[in-house]
Design an enzyme around this catalytic site. Structure first.
Site, PDB file in Angstrom:
ATOM      1  N   SER A 259     -38.402  74.634 -28.363  1.00 56.19           N
ATOM      2  CA  SER A 259     -38.230  75.082 -29.742  1.00 56.19           C
ATOM      3  C   SER A 259     -37.170  76.172 -29.797  1.00 56.19           C
ATOM      4  O   SER A 259     -36.623  76.572 -28.772  1.00 56.19           O
ATOM      5  CB  SER A 259     -39.557  75.632 -30.259  1.00 56.19           C
ATOM      6  OG  SER A 259     -39.816  76.863 -29.612  1.00 56.19           O
ATOM      7  N   LYS A 260     -36.945  76.639 -31.019  1.00 47.91           N
ATOM      8  CA  LYS A 260     -35.911  77.659 -31.244  1.00 47.91           C
ATOM      9  C   LYS A 260     -36.035  78.866 -30.315  1.00 47.91           C
ATOM     10  O   LYS A 260     -35.042  79.511 -30.002  1.00 47.91           O
ATOM     11  CB  LYS A 260     -35.993  78.158 -32.696  1.00 47.91           C
ATOM     12  CG  LYS A 260     -35.180  77.283 -33.618  1.00 47.91           C
ATOM     13  CD  LYS A 260     -35.058  77.921 -34.986  1.00 47.91           C
ATOM     14  CE  LYS A 260     -34.441  76.920 -35.933  1.00 47.91           C
ATOM     15  NZ  LYS A 260     -35.098  76.840 -37.229  1.00 47.91           N
ATOM     16  N   ARG A 261     -37.258  79.150 -29.933  1.00 50.10           N
ATOM     17  CA  ARG A 261     -37.456  80.305 -29.037  1.00 50.10           C
ATOM     18  C   ARG A 261     -36.716  80.109 -27.708  1.00 50.10           C
ATOM     19  O   ARG A 261     -36.387  81.055 -27.022  1.00 50.10           O
ATOM     20  CB  ARG A 261     -38.950  80.488 -28.716  1.00 50.10           C
ATOM     21  CG  ARG A 261     -39.736  81.100 -29.827  1.00 50.10           C
ATOM     22  CD  ARG A 261     -41.174  81.288 -29.419  1.00 50.10           C
ATOM     23  NE  ARG A 261     -41.815  80.028 -29.043  1.00 50.10           N
ATOM     24  CZ  ARG A 261     -42.303  79.771 -27.851  1.00 50.10           C
ATOM     25  NH1 ARG A 261     -42.227  80.665 -26.887  1.00 50.10           N
ATOM     26  NH2 ARG A 261     -42.870  78.607 -27.602  1.00 50.10           N
ATOM     27  N   HIS A 262     -36.493  78.851 -27.351  1.00 51.04           N
ATOM     28  CA  HIS A 262     -35.861  78.563 -26.056  1.00 51.04           C
ATOM     29  C   HIS A 262     -34.350  78.438 -26.140  1.00 51.04           C
ATOM     30  O   HIS A 262     -33.667  78.468 -25.124  1.00 51.04           O
ATOM     31  CB  HIS A 262     -36.410  77.247 -25.486  1.00 51.04           C
ATOM     32  CG  HIS A 262     -37.898  77.249 -25.307  1.00 51.04           C
ATOM     33  ND1 HIS A 262     -38.743  76.553 -26.128  1.00 51.04           N
ATOM     34  CD2 HIS A 262     -38.677  77.866 -24.397  1.00 51.04           C
ATOM     35  CE1 HIS A 262     -39.995  76.732 -25.733  1.00 51.04           C
ATOM     36  NE2 HIS A 262     -39.976  77.531 -24.685  1.00 51.04           N
TER      37      HIS A 262
END
Ligand code: GLU
Length: 468
Positions: A238-241
């Site tokens: 996800s965006k966190r990655h």
């Protein structure tokens, strides 16, 4: 053997996630490998969340990746008549029924089921009532209450589902819109899809879909559920990655072939080979080697693979994808050094096209800006003499060649008693503004005589200015 027909049916509710793109890639490659067909279908029945913009992004992303389709795009919202036709058949044959339970009643049933330790489910109130169609009535599938449904998954192996775990799920909502499970089956049947490769987030839906196939007496497709793409912490990517949309990678200067290569390798293997050209993938891709364990998206690995693809791409083929990045820097390759030569010097040094465009600036710039540290270190009074001598040498040269440039540097070394490095570094800063660049002879010959001499003279003035 029957022609393989695969499909990609995205829901247009946002950007195209790289995980979804990988599913598209698998289906597309398999169709191409088997000389089959690949169908594109837009699953836009969620009218609240589906947008035209998201549809456009799907097309853009697939086109960029070089994924073409043989049939479609089909839009589910334009196929309501087809679903209705099948729905009628299911009702007629006793496989489906109208249900008038209110949302509140359904909620109460779910709570009751949970209170007694079961799964939230519909309790079958309308199952045997044989109700007629009324406003807002939903249609439910009469699911078997005993036995098992076995998904013969070509990737995961057999997965057994107990039918008593399934409730009478909804086929068509009160507003006449089919649910995913119903529409997807009718679409796959009517589009002759016989191979379904999709994310394993759908594996729970597959038994329901199989029951619908059976109810309408249609043969089952081959099912294969691929594990999700994970981030390094092994949660869903996800965006966190990092960047998750396909177009973000395009905009960062990745090559579509590199992206394709990386996405495939995230869940499929061919020995331990990492680098594949597009044609090679079409040749060797198979379902058997799609893995059971989840792939971890590693942006650094992708970056390294992209560098390899840049290196392997014939230079002329880089012009087009590189050009938007050059334009961003106001570079017009028509004006200035030969683009072919420029790109050739930068290919081994570029990880992305963006990176390549940045490195190309000095070749085309009218005015070089010196990096502060580079200027401090090399554009010093000690550099004046070698730069002046070299400028004189270069001015009398005819056309620049590697050979005569070498002679000019040799003569400068002799006259000044300096080693090549002492001359080349200030010259490099004068010509590029930086301390690192492709080989000095290469860049001099590509930049061309007039620009080289004017840049050297400007650097000499710069140093003289320091003096004054
Ligand atoms: N629209 C569904 C999705 O994007 C399709 C799933 C499927 O391949 O059946 O998740």
């Amino acid at each position: 053997m029957k022609q393989v027909i695969t499909r990609f049916p995205p829901s247009p509710t946002g950007f195209l996630h790289v995980g979804n793109a990988r599913t598209a890639v698998f289906n597309w490659l398999y169709a191409r490998h088997m000389q089959g067909k690949f169908v594109l279908r837009i699953e836009d029945t969620d009218r609240q969340r589906s947008t035209q913009k998201a549809i456009d992004v799907i097309f853009e992303s697939l086109e960029w990746l070089g994924i073409d389709w043989d049939e479609g795009p089909f839009y589910q919202t334009q196929r309501l008549d087809i679903y209705n036709e099948y729905l009628e058949k299911l009702i007629q044959s006793g496989h489906a029924y109208y249900c008038t339970c209110t949302p509140e009643e359904i909620e109460a049933m779910r709570k009751k089921a949970m209170a007694s330790g079961g799964k939230p489910r519909y309790d079958g109130t309308c199952r045997d009532k044989d109700l007629a169609k009324t406003e807002n009535a939903v249609v439910r599938f009469k699911a078997p209450q005993v036995g098992t449904t076995v998904v013969e998954d070509v990737i995961k192996g057999n997965i057994v589902f107990q039918n008593d775990e399934l409730d009478d799920f909804v086929l068509v909502r009160g507003d006449g819109i089919p649910t995913y499970n119903f529409a997807v089956v009718i679409d796959d049947i009517t589009m002759n899809v016989n191979t379904v490769i999709r994310g394993d987030d759908h594996v729970m839906n597959t038994p329901k879909q199989m029951l619908i196939y059976k109810a309408v007496s249609s043969p089952l497709p081959v099912f294969g559920h691929v594990p999700m793409v994970l981030g390094k912490d092994r949660t869903r990517f996800s965006k966190r990655h990092g960047a998750v949309s396909v177009t973000a990678y395009r905009d960062m200067g990745y090559l579509p072939d590199a992206m394709l290569n990386y996405l495939v390798r995230l869940g499929w293997s061919h020995g331990d080979q990492e680098f594949f050209s597009r044609d090679e993938l079409i040749n060797v891709f198979d379902i058997e080697h799609i893995g059971r364990s989840a792939g971890v998206f590693d942006p650094e690995k992708l970056l390294a693979l992209n560098a390899d693809h840049i290196q392997a791409t014939p230079t002329v083929e880089l012009f087009k994808p590189l050009s938007p990045f050059l334009i961003k820097h106001g570079i017009n390759i028509e004006e200035g050094p030969d683009a072919q030569s420029v790109i050739e010097t930068l290919k081994p040094r570029s990880k992305t096209l963006k990176d390549m465009a940045e490195q190309a600036i000095f070749y085309y710039a009218d005015d070089i800006t010196y990096e502060e540290q580079a200027a401090q270190k090399f554009l010093k009074p000690a550099a004046l003499e070698p730069m002046r001598v070299l400028t004189d040498q270069l001015e009398v040269l005819g056309e620049f060649t590697e050979k005569n440039l070498e002679d000019a540097f040799k003569a400068t070394m002799e006259q000044t008693g300096l080693k090549l490095g002492k001359i080349a570094q200030p010259v490099r800063v004068a010509l590029t503004g930086k301390t690192a660049s492709p080989g000095i002879f290469e860049i001099i010959s590509i930049i061309g005589k007039d620009r080289v001499i004017s840049r050297l003279k400007k650097a000499i003035c710069f140093i003289e200015g320091l003096d004054g």
